[in-house]
Design a protein around this motif. Structure first.
Motif, PDB file in Angstrom:
ATOM      1  N   GLN A 216     -51.877  19.742  11.469  1.00 14.74           N
ATOM      2  CA  GLN A 216     -50.863  20.500  10.729  1.00 14.74           C
ATOM      3  C   GLN A 216     -50.915  20.189   9.244  1.00 14.74           C
ATOM      4  O   GLN A 216     -50.786  21.091   8.403  1.00 14.74           O
ATOM      5  CB  GLN A 216     -49.465  20.179  11.270  1.00 14.74           C
ATOM      6  N   SER A 217     -51.103  18.925   8.919  1.00  8.31           N
ATOM      7  CA  SER A 217     -51.110  18.512   7.518  1.00  8.31           C
ATOM      8  C   SER A 217     -52.273  19.161   6.761  1.00  8.31           C
ATOM      9  O   SER A 217     -52.125  19.542   5.596  1.00  8.31           O
ATOM     10  CB  SER A 217     -51.176  16.990   7.405  1.00  8.31           C
ATOM     11  N   ILE A 218     -53.432  19.305   7.416  1.00 11.10           N
ATOM     12  CA  ILE A 218     -54.569  19.954   6.767  1.00 11.10           C
ATOM     13  C   ILE A 218     -54.274  21.420   6.498  1.00 11.10           C
ATOM     14  O   ILE A 218     -54.549  21.945   5.403  1.00 11.10           O
ATOM     15  CB  ILE A 218     -55.830  19.817   7.647  1.00 11.10           C
ATOM     16  N   ILE A 219     -53.686  22.090   7.477  1.00 12.77           N
ATOM     17  CA  ILE A 219     -53.359  23.511   7.303  1.00 12.77           C
ATOM     18  C   ILE A 219     -52.322  23.694   6.203  1.00 12.77           C
ATOM     19  O   ILE A 219     -52.465  24.544   5.311  1.00 12.77           O
ATOM     20  CB  ILE A 219     -52.845  24.106   8.634  1.00 12.77           C
ATOM     21  N   ILE A 220     -51.280  22.879   6.234  1.00 14.71           N
ATOM     22  CA  ILE A 220     -50.187  23.017   5.267  1.00 14.71           C
ATOM     23  C   ILE A 220     -50.662  22.699   3.855  1.00 14.71           C
ATOM     24  O   ILE A 220     -50.286  23.373   2.898  1.00 14.71           O
ATOM     25  CB  ILE A 220     -49.001  22.108   5.662  1.00 14.71           C
ATOM     26  N   VAL A 221     -51.514  21.676   3.706  1.00 14.65           N
ATOM     27  CA  VAL A 221     -51.933  21.273   2.363  1.00 14.65           C
ATOM     28  C   VAL A 221     -52.735  22.387   1.686  1.00 14.65           C
ATOM     29  O   VAL A 221     -52.602  22.617   0.474  1.00 14.65           O
ATOM     30  CB  VAL A 221     -52.742  19.953   2.422  1.00 14.65           C
ATOM     31  N   VAL A 222     -53.539  23.103   2.470  1.00 17.00           N
ATOM     32  CA  VAL A 222     -54.317  24.204   1.902  1.00 17.00           C
ATOM     33  C   VAL A 222     -53.410  25.384   1.564  1.00 17.00           C
ATOM     34  O   VAL A 222     -53.549  26.005   0.499  1.00 17.00           O
ATOM     35  CB  VAL A 222     -55.431  24.640   2.870  1.00 17.00           C
ATOM     36  N   ILE A 223     -52.477  25.708   2.458  1.00 16.97           N
ATOM     37  CA  ILE A 223     -51.552  26.822   2.213  1.00 16.97           C
ATOM     38  C   ILE A 223     -50.710  26.559   0.966  1.00 16.97           C
ATOM     39  O   ILE A 223     -50.542  27.436   0.109  1.00 16.97           O
ATOM     40  CB  ILE A 223     -50.638  27.049   3.437  1.00 16.97           C
ATOM     41  N   VAL A 224     -50.192  25.340   0.867  1.00 18.53           N
ATOM     42  CA  VAL A 224     -49.376  24.972  -0.296  1.00 18.53           C
ATOM     43  C   VAL A 224     -50.198  25.074  -1.578  1.00 18.53           C
ATOM     44  O   VAL A 224     -49.730  25.586  -2.601  1.00 18.53           O
ATOM     45  CB  VAL A 224     -48.799  23.550  -0.135  1.00 18.53           C
ATOM     46  N   GLY A 225     -51.441  24.573  -1.533  1.00 17.28           N
ATOM     47  CA  GLY A 225     -52.307  24.647  -2.701  1.00 17.28           C
ATOM     48  C   GLY A 225     -52.535  26.081  -3.156  1.00 17.28           C
ATOM     49  O   GLY A 225     -52.452  26.394  -4.343  1.00 17.28           O
ATOM     50  N   GLU A 226     -52.799  26.967  -2.204  1.00 20.29           N
ATOM     51  CA  GLU A 226     -53.044  28.371  -2.542  1.00 20.29           C
ATOM     52  C   GLU A 226     -51.795  29.030  -3.120  1.00 20.29           C
ATOM     53  O   GLU A 226     -51.861  29.749  -4.120  1.00 20.29           O
ATOM     54  CB  GLU A 226     -53.515  29.136  -1.304  1.00 20.29           C
ATOM     55  N   ILE A 227     -50.665  28.793  -2.485  1.00 18.84           N
ATOM     56  CA  ILE A 227     -49.414  29.390  -2.964  1.00 18.84           C
ATOM     57  C   ILE A 227     -49.104  28.927  -4.384  1.00 18.84           C
ATOM     58  O   ILE A 227     -48.757  29.737  -5.261  1.00 18.84           O
ATOM     59  CB  ILE A 227     -48.242  29.034  -2.021  1.00 18.84           C
ATOM     60  N   ALA A 228     -49.227  27.626  -4.623  1.00 18.05           N
ATOM     61  CA  ALA A 228     -48.884  27.076  -5.935  1.00 18.05           C
ATOM     62  C   ALA A 228     -49.826  27.578  -7.027  1.00 18.05           C
ATOM     63  O   ALA A 228     -49.375  27.984  -8.105  1.00 18.05           O
ATOM     64  CB  ALA A 228     -48.903  25.552  -5.878  1.00 18.05           C
ATOM     65  N   VAL A 229     -51.123  27.557  -6.745  1.00 18.03           N
ATOM     66  CA  VAL A 229     -52.093  27.951  -7.776  1.00 18.03           C
ATOM     67  C   VAL A 229     -52.004  29.446  -8.084  1.00 18.03           C
ATOM     68  O   VAL A 229     -51.914  29.843  -9.253  1.00 18.03           O
ATOM     69  CB  VAL A 229     -53.524  27.576  -7.344  1.00 18.03           C
ATOM     70  N   LEU A 230     -52.021  30.274  -7.061  1.00 13.15           N
ATOM     71  CA  LEU A 230     -51.999  31.726  -7.290  1.00 13.15           C
ATOM     72  C   LEU A 230     -50.656  32.183  -7.874  1.00 13.15           C
ATOM     73  O   LEU A 230     -50.624  32.999  -8.803  1.00 13.15           O
ATOM     74  CB  LEU A 230     -52.306  32.468  -5.988  1.00 13.15           C
ATOM     75  N   SER A 231     -49.565  31.645  -7.345  1.00 20.49           N
ATOM     76  CA  SER A 231     -48.244  31.996  -7.887  1.00 20.49           C
ATOM     77  C   SER A 231     -48.085  31.466  -9.305  1.00 20.49           C
ATOM     78  O   SER A 231     -47.534  32.151 -10.178  1.00 20.49           O
ATOM     79  CB  SER A 231     -47.126  31.439  -6.993  1.00 20.49           C
ATOM     80  N   GLY A 232     -48.561  30.238  -9.521  1.00 22.22           N
ATOM     81  CA  GLY A 232     -48.470  29.658 -10.858  1.00 22.22           C
ATOM     82  C   GLY A 232     -49.250  30.450 -11.879  1.00 22.22           C
ATOM     83  O   GLY A 232     -48.794  30.657 -13.010  1.00 22.22           O
ATOM     84  N   LEU A 233     -50.438  30.902 -11.496  1.00 27.67           N
ATOM     85  CA  LEU A 233     -51.239  31.727 -12.406  1.00 27.67           C
ATOM     86  C   LEU A 233     -50.540  33.040 -12.724  1.00 27.67           C
ATOM     87  O   LEU A 233     -50.533  33.499 -13.865  1.00 27.67           O
ATOM     88  CB  LEU A 233     -52.610  32.003 -11.791  1.00 27.67           C
ATOM     89  N   TRP A 234     -49.969  33.655 -11.697  1.00 22.25           N
ATOM     90  CA  TRP A 234     -49.279  34.932 -11.898  1.00 22.25           C
ATOM     91  C   TRP A 234     -48.075  34.757 -12.820  1.00 22.25           C
ATOM     92  O   TRP A 234     -47.877  35.523 -13.764  1.00 22.25           O
ATOM     93  CB  TRP A 234     -48.849  35.496 -10.552  1.00 22.25           C
ATOM     94  N   ILE A 235     -47.268  33.720 -12.572  1.00 24.51           N
ATOM     95  CA  ILE A 235     -46.087  33.462 -13.410  1.00 24.51           C
ATOM     96  C   ILE A 235     -46.504  33.154 -14.846  1.00 24.51           C
ATOM     97  O   ILE A 235     -45.920  33.656 -15.800  1.00 24.51           O
ATOM     98  CB  ILE A 235     -45.266  32.289 -12.823  1.00 24.51           C
TER      99      ILE A 235
END
Length: 266
Positions: A216-235
């Motif tokens: 679970q931790s591997i799946i969550i860490v990748v999802i969180v990374g993608e959300i933060a980077v892509l959302s951060g870039l957009w913002i």
């Protein structure tokens, strides 16, 4: 929404999406092994390589990569020399990296502005070569993790048991250090050397707060990374903010939310 059609922003999204997989993934292994600060250390050493790259007129990221890989070998060697004080190796290498960077800065007064993009990140200036380097690093890291996932799992949670079972611990320690060096060298132009450690550790901290198993931790860490980077870039693109800083602040916000959720759940 015009920014989404801009070529420089599309390159930024591609580079960010790739590094958002590898950096948090390697960061999770480092955090679980209590080596979170190794990212900060290798980032500082990479900047010394970048500075030397500008001095010699070669591709800065490549020189930063060489320095980071050499530093990873140095950390592993020092860890074996100071088994009781393993964290001392990180402090020694970081000191050397900062010292080299300061010397190279003073030797080439004309390139300071260029180096700033590597200190604080400049994802909007990614070119084709940068994307190829980031893509190659992503492929290498994912391939190694998939091939050696069982060995890395055992090494992460019980290094002594791994050694007793016949696992070549020294080889895998060096391998993990080199993979981390590759990721950091590829990431410094995205979030900057001063913030790259956050991209390694914050998603891991969020994942550990939310997950109930290693898978679970591997799946969550990748999802969180993608959300933060892509959302951060957009913002950052919409509001004209610093991309690296926006990504890290977004990760801190997600961390606070995840810790609040865990308290509520308990």
């Amino acid at each position: 929404m015009d920014i989404l059609s801009a070529e420089f922003f599309q390159r930024a999204l591609i580079g960010g999406a790739l590094i958002a997989v590898t950096a948090p993934l390697m960061g999770l292994f480092l955090v679980l092994r209590r080596l979170a600060m190794i990212g900060d250390t290798l980032a500082h050493v990479s900047i010394a390589g970048v500075a030397l790259g500008f001095l010699l007129g070669v591709y800065p990221v490549a020189m930063g990569l060489v320095f980071a890989v050499v530093a990873s070998f140095g950390i592993e060697w020092l860890r074996k020399s100071y088994k009781t004080y393993a964290e001392l190796s990180i402090a020694i290498i970081m000191s050397g990296g900062i010292a080299l960077a300061s010397v190279f800065f003073t030797l080439g007064m004309g390139f300071n502005l260029n180096v700033n993009s590597y200190l604080f990140g400049s994802i909007y200036t990614l070119d084709g070569t940068d994307l190829l380097v980031i893509a190659a690093v992503t492929v290498v890291v994912l391939a190694v993790v998939l091939i050696h996932k069982k060995e890395m799992f055992l090494l992460t949670f019980d290094e002594d048991a791994a050694a007793v079972s016949g696992l070549p611990v020294r080889y895998f320690n060096i391998m993990i250090s080199i993979l981390t060096a590759l990721v950091i060298s590829a990431a410094i132009k995205i979030v900057g050397a001063l913030l790259v450690s956050a991209l390694l550790t914050l998603p891991a901290a969020i994942s550990l707060a939310l997950s109930r198993s290693f898978k679970q931790s591997i799946i969550i860490v990748v999802i969180v990374g993608e959300i933060a980077v892509l959302s951060g870039l957009w913002i950052a693109g919409i509001w004209n903010l610093a991309p690296g800083g926006t990504i890290v602040l977004l990760l801190i916000g997600i961390l606070i939310l995840s810790l609040t959720m865990r308290r509520t759940r308990v």
